[in-house]
Write a protein that holds these residues in place. Sequence first.
Motif, PDB file in Angstrom:
ATOM      1  N   ALA A  83       0.782  -1.123   0.107  1.00  0.00           N
ATOM      2  CA  ALA A  83      -0.180   0.112  -0.097  1.00  0.00           C
ATOM      3  C   ALA A  83       1.064   1.337  -0.098  1.00  0.00           C
ATOM      4  CB  ALA A  83      -0.948  -0.447   1.158  1.00  0.00           C
ATOM      5  N   ARG A  84      -0.091   2.639  -0.132  1.00  0.00           N
ATOM      6  CA  ARG A  84       1.311   3.777  -0.582  1.00  0.00           C
ATOM      7  C   ARG A  84       2.036   4.141   0.922  1.00  0.00           C
ATOM      8  NH1 ARG A  84       0.866   8.842   0.453  1.00  0.00           N
ATOM      9  NH2 ARG A  84      -1.894   8.156   1.545  1.00  0.00           N
ATOM     10  N   ARG A  85       1.423   3.874   1.684  1.00  0.00           N
ATOM     11  CA  ARG A  85       1.217   3.780   3.182  1.00  0.00           C
ATOM     12  C   ARG A  85       2.235   2.384   3.693  1.00  0.00           C
ATOM     13  NH1 ARG A  85       1.379   8.198   6.188  1.00  0.00           N
ATOM     14  NH2 ARG A  85       1.522   7.131   8.346  1.00  0.00           N
ATOM     15  N   LEU A  86       3.766   1.790   3.528  1.00  0.00           N
ATOM     16  CA  LEU A  86       4.140   1.276   4.328  1.00  0.00           C
ATOM     17  C   LEU A  86       3.485   0.532   5.905  1.00  0.00           C
ATOM     18  CD1 LEU A  86       6.270  -0.977   3.712  1.00  0.00           C
ATOM     19  CD2 LEU A  86       7.866   0.571   4.951  1.00  0.00           C
ATOM     20  N   ARG A  87       2.637  -1.143   5.198  1.00  0.00           N
ATOM     21  CA  ARG A  87       2.391  -1.372   6.889  1.00  0.00           C
ATOM     22  C   ARG A  87       3.487  -2.495   7.248  1.00  0.00           C
ATOM     23  NH1 ARG A  87      -2.886  -3.951   4.245  1.00  0.00           N
ATOM     24  NH2 ARG A  87      -0.700  -4.482   2.478  1.00  0.00           N
ATOM     25  N   LEU A  88       3.694  -1.604   8.876  1.00  0.00           N
ATOM     26  CA  LEU A  88       5.134  -2.440   9.274  1.00  0.00           C
ATOM     27  C   LEU A  88       4.606  -3.789  10.660  1.00  0.00           C
ATOM     28  CD1 LEU A  88       7.733   0.929  10.242  1.00  0.00           C
ATOM     29  CD2 LEU A  88       7.804  -1.613   8.347  1.00  0.00           C
ATOM     30  N   GLY A  89       4.840  -4.750  10.288  1.00  0.00           N
ATOM     31  CA  GLY A  89       5.215  -5.204  11.918  1.00  0.00           C
ATOM     32  C   GLY A  89       6.105  -5.074  12.872  1.00  0.00           C
ATOM     33  N   LEU A  90       6.173  -5.003  14.105  1.00  0.00           N
ATOM     34  CA  LEU A  90       7.487  -5.046  14.646  1.00  0.00           C
ATOM     35  C   LEU A  90       8.198  -6.716  15.360  1.00  0.00           C
ATOM     36  CD1 LEU A  90       6.651  -1.840  16.878  1.00  0.00           C
ATOM     37  CD2 LEU A  90       7.850  -2.012  14.784  1.00  0.00           C
ATOM     38  N   ALA A  91       9.135  -7.047  15.223  1.00  0.00           N
ATOM     39  CA  ALA A  91       9.709  -7.845  15.938  1.00  0.00           C
ATOM     40  C   ALA A  91      10.696  -7.290  16.957  1.00  0.00           C
ATOM     41  CB  ALA A  91      10.451  -8.871  15.196  1.00  0.00           C
ATOM     42  N   CYS A  92       9.794  -6.883  18.055  1.00  0.00           N
ATOM     43  CA  CYS A  92      10.485  -6.008  19.051  1.00  0.00           C
ATOM     44  C   CYS A  92       9.762  -5.425  19.882  1.00  0.00           C
ATOM     45  CB  CYS A  92      10.918  -4.144  18.229  1.00  0.00           C
ATOM     46  SG  CYS A  92      11.635  -3.395  19.139  1.00  0.00           S
ATOM     47  N   THR A  93       9.893  -5.642  21.234  1.00  0.00           N
ATOM     48  CA  THR A  93       9.069  -4.535  22.440  1.00  0.00           C
ATOM     49  C   THR A  93       9.915  -3.647  22.948  1.00  0.00           C
ATOM     50  OG1 THR A  93       9.074  -6.612  23.557  1.00  0.00           O
ATOM     51  CG2 THR A  93       7.271  -5.894  22.386  1.00  0.00           C
TER      52      THR A  93
END
Length: 333
Positions: A8-18
């Motif tokens: 999508a135009r805005r990057l959809r991020l998943g975090l492997a980080c807390t």
Amino acid sequence: MAGGRPPARRLRLGLACTGWIADWAVHQPIRDGSPADVVFVASRDPGRAREYARRWSVPASGGWWELLERRDVDAVYVATPNADHARLALDAVLAGKHVLCEKPLGRDPHAVAELAAEAHRRHVLVREAYHYRAHPAPAGVLAVLRAGVLGTIRRIDVRYGWWLDRTDDVRLSPSLDGGALMDVGCYGLDLVGQLTRGLPEITGTRTLTGPTGVDLTCEVRLRSGPVRARVWAGLRAARPVCEARVTGTKGGLRLRSPFLPVMPGAVAIPLFGASWSSPVEVTAPRAAPFTSYKYQLDAFARDVAAGAWGAEEGIVGRAHLLGRVRERMTGER
């Protein structure tokens, strides 16, 4: 997302980080206007993931494999302890996700080469997060150095260290690839790699090993053609230090805070600066209103949207050099 399909135009991020680094590297850049959204956060501890999602208003949370199965995740930001970087990055690439991975990506060149090959095969982008290179000021200095403003470079000296006083910190764990080299020394090695050709020869190391078995300080001496380099890194620096000196046949340069050009919030760290001793007139580094992390996320999102894919140039060589330095350090203890 299937490999190679544009996001999508805005990057959809998943975090492997807390941990805290995601605020600097992801959340603050998004608040400052980076074209991305965090849509999922993963942790081995579901409760920690849920709490993180609540605190940062992330819509969904869960485990690592849940993240990789999400069709609404275009890319993964990996910021786990060092030992997991290459493995998690490969998992993400095999799932068709683009990857922005905290440095260092790894010190096993075979694992990193496999990752690079899969990224090429699956048409996804893998980038190692040496954020300082994305900031206009140090990037501009690197460009004029490569253009030969100092003539032939003869000497590179880098010092980067601070005092780590948390006894339970992951950077003190050998099994998690802790130590001064992997935490801050990798920046100096990267800078040497940016200014020289090929893999440098390691001519010597000196290490102070702590009670947990990691290097609390290390010094690496290198040679690459006419260039002699020394990289010092420390988790036991009496005072914070982050500087580099580059000497060539036509002059010299001192870089102040080269790897910390801008930091978010109220963190009091000196801004990036460059002092030249050269007869050649050099344009001063460009001031920039945002953190190096924002420029990094902007570039990553822009390249994903443009259809860039494959692993960035040099990641296998950097892993090879890190691995060789670690072996040399271990042998000289």
